[in-house]
Scaffold this active site. Structure first.
Site, PDB file in Angstrom:
ATOM      1  N   ASP A 293      26.706  48.637 -33.910  1.00 53.22           N
ATOM      2  CA  ASP A 293      27.251  48.139 -35.170  1.00 53.22           C
ATOM      3  C   ASP A 293      26.274  47.214 -35.888  1.00 53.22           C
ATOM      4  O   ASP A 293      25.275  46.773 -35.311  1.00 53.22           O
ATOM      5  CB  ASP A 293      28.592  47.420 -34.925  1.00 53.22           C
ATOM      6  CG  ASP A 293      28.604  46.612 -33.623  1.00 53.22           C
ATOM      7  OD1 ASP A 293      27.520  46.180 -33.191  1.00 53.22           O
ATOM      8  OD2 ASP A 293      29.678  46.427 -33.047  1.00 53.22           O
TER       9      ASP A 293
ATOM     10  N   ASN B  63      40.123  40.652 -28.628  1.00 53.88           N
ATOM     11  CA  ASN B  63      41.265  41.398 -29.176  1.00 53.88           C
ATOM     12  C   ASN B  63      41.250  42.867 -28.754  1.00 53.88           C
ATOM     13  O   ASN B  63      42.046  43.658 -29.240  1.00 53.88           O
ATOM     14  CB  ASN B  63      41.279  41.293 -30.709  1.00 53.88           C
ATOM     15  CG  ASN B  63      40.074  41.973 -31.362  1.00 53.88           C
ATOM     16  OD1 ASN B  63      39.217  42.535 -30.665  1.00 53.88           O
ATOM     17  ND2 ASN B  63      40.003  41.927 -32.678  1.00 53.88           N
TER      18      ASN B  63
ATOM     19  N   HIS C 162      38.623  45.025 -29.112  1.00 53.64           N
ATOM     20  CA  HIS C 162      37.743  45.939 -29.856  1.00 53.64           C
ATOM     21  C   HIS C 162      36.532  46.347 -29.019  1.00 53.64           C
ATOM     22  O   HIS C 162      36.096  45.616 -28.134  1.00 53.64           O
ATOM     23  CB  HIS C 162      37.328  45.358 -31.221  1.00 53.64           C
ATOM     24  CG  HIS C 162      36.350  44.224 -31.191  1.00 53.64           C
ATOM     25  ND1 HIS C 162      36.405  43.171 -32.080  1.00 53.64           N
ATOM     26  CD2 HIS C 162      35.271  43.964 -30.405  1.00 53.64           C
ATOM     27  CE1 HIS C 162      35.411  42.342 -31.850  1.00 53.64           C
ATOM     28  NE2 HIS C 162      34.703  42.795 -30.832  1.00 53.64           N
TER      29      HIS C 162
ATOM     30  N   GLU D 239      38.382  47.738 -34.544  1.00 60.31           N
ATOM     31  CA  GLU D 239      39.358  46.666 -34.410  1.00 60.31           C
ATOM     32  C   GLU D 239      40.759  47.235 -34.161  1.00 60.31           C
ATOM     33  O   GLU D 239      41.078  48.355 -34.604  1.00 60.31           O
ATOM     34  CB  GLU D 239      39.383  45.838 -35.703  1.00 60.31           C
ATOM     35  CG  GLU D 239      38.076  45.123 -36.038  1.00 60.31           C
ATOM     36  CD  GLU D 239      37.934  43.792 -35.309  1.00 60.31           C
ATOM     37  OE1 GLU D 239      38.267  43.709 -34.113  1.00 60.31           O
ATOM     38  OE2 GLU D 239      37.463  42.825 -35.942  1.00 60.31           O
TER      39      GLU D 239
HETATM   40  C1  F6R Z   1      28.696  43.910 -30.701  1.00 60.28           C
HETATM   41  C2  F6R Z   1      29.885  44.655 -30.306  1.00 60.28           C
HETATM   42  C3  F6R Z   1      31.155  43.908 -30.021  1.00 60.28           C
HETATM   43  C4  F6R Z   1      30.979  42.884 -28.897  1.00 60.28           C
HETATM   44  C5  F6R Z   1      32.269  42.113 -28.670  1.00 60.28           C
HETATM   45  C6  F6R Z   1      32.131  41.063 -27.593  1.00 60.28           C
HETATM   46  O1  F6R Z   1      27.624  44.778 -30.937  1.00 60.28           O
HETATM   47  O2  F6R Z   1      29.851  45.844 -30.234  1.00 60.28           O
HETATM   48  O3  F6R Z   1      32.170  44.822 -29.694  1.00 60.28           O
HETATM   49  O4  F6R Z   1      30.598  43.545 -27.722  1.00 60.28           O
HETATM   50  O5  F6R Z   1      32.674  41.492 -29.863  1.00 60.28           O
HETATM   51  O6  F6R Z   1      31.293  40.052 -28.054  1.00 60.28           O
HETATM   52  P1  F6R Z   1      30.847  38.863 -27.081  1.00 60.28           P
HETATM   53  O7  F6R Z   1      29.969  39.475 -26.049  1.00 60.28           O
HETATM   54  O8  F6R Z   1      30.071  37.942 -27.985  1.00 60.28           O
HETATM   55  O9  F6R Z   1      32.087  38.271 -26.541  1.00 60.28           O
END
Ligand code: F6R
Length: 239
Positions: free
Chosen positions: A64, A133, A135, A140
């Protein structure tokens, strides 16, 4: 799902680095899917510290990128990856697949990304983090999910957890992003999801043991035949 629980983040990250490097040696033209965020930072550190491997043929596709943030901005996920992995490991620009959040036509950019992944033969090994959450990528929770790479509205909690990249100012975090879709992720040949810390324990439980629901996008990983979930003790504490 194959569940692996580690005493701490360092051991988990070292084990994942070993798996990735083994796969790179076995298949030098490996196609990797990669996450950003806080969770993978010790993993990227472990890769940097590992004995040298030949990354010249490895191709990567990140999950992303923020809409409206140029690849050259220090707040971009592209810049994060350059700092954490691509620069130190010498991954050449032409082997890096990335969504451009400042493309003139974001829908065309999403379609281009799908074509690029398909042209690479699909993703061999997809590494994922998980949002508190539920995702994965920026898919989301909501009434429905997108199959393919798309423009995603970010939820307030997701924007807050990315504020550090924008000087701690959540109001500067874009409200939308581009993200691989659920099918893009689920068509990867193998998936490794990493989660660390007590704040992820509840969502890890829902992902692994709950119903498959768009309210927890990561729960769709239950449908994939080759998923490894790597957890530290805290993230595994409510399984
Ligand atoms: C980022 C991504 C997100 C993160 C997720 C967890 O490229 O794909 O899905 O893996 O938001 O983020 P952290 O590791 O910061 O808790």
């Amino acid at each position: 799902m194959n569940i692996q629980i580690f005493d701490d983040v360092r051991t988990l990250s070292a084990e994942l680095a070993t798996r990735v490097l083994t796969e790179v040696r076995l298949q030098p033209s490996l196609v990797l899917g990669l996450p950003t965020g806080r969770t993978p930072l010790p993993f990227y550190q472990a890769l940097r510290a590992a004995p040298a491997a030949d990354w010249s043929l490895v191709r990567t596709f990140n999950l992303d990128e923020f809409a409206g943030v140029s690849p050259g901005s220090p707040a971009s996920y592209r810049a994060y990856m350059q700092r954490e992995l691509f620069g130190p490991m010498g991954v050449a620009d032409e082997n890096v697949g990335f969504l451009n959040g400042t493309a003139a036509d974001l829908d065309a950019e999403c379609a281009r990304y799908e074509r690029a992944i398909a042209a690479a033969g699909g993703i061999d090994l997809m590494i994922l983090g998980i949002g508190a959450n539920g995702h994965i990528g920026f898919n989301e929770p909501g009434p429905d999910l997108h199959a393919r790479t798309h423009r995603a509205q970010l939820q307030p909690g997701t924007r807050a957890s990315n504020a550090a990249l924008f000087g701690g100012d959540v109001s500067r975090v874009p409200e939308s992003a581009l993200s691989m879709g659920m099918a893009t992720i689920l068509q990867s040949k193998a998936v490794v999801l990493i989660a660390t810390g007590a704040a992820k324990a509840g969502v890890v439980r829902a992902m692994m043991n709950g119903r498959i629901t768009t309210s927890v996008p990561a729960s769709f990983l239950q449908l994939h035949p080759c998923v490894t979930v790597m957890l530290d003790r805290e993230a595994a504490s409510r399984r």
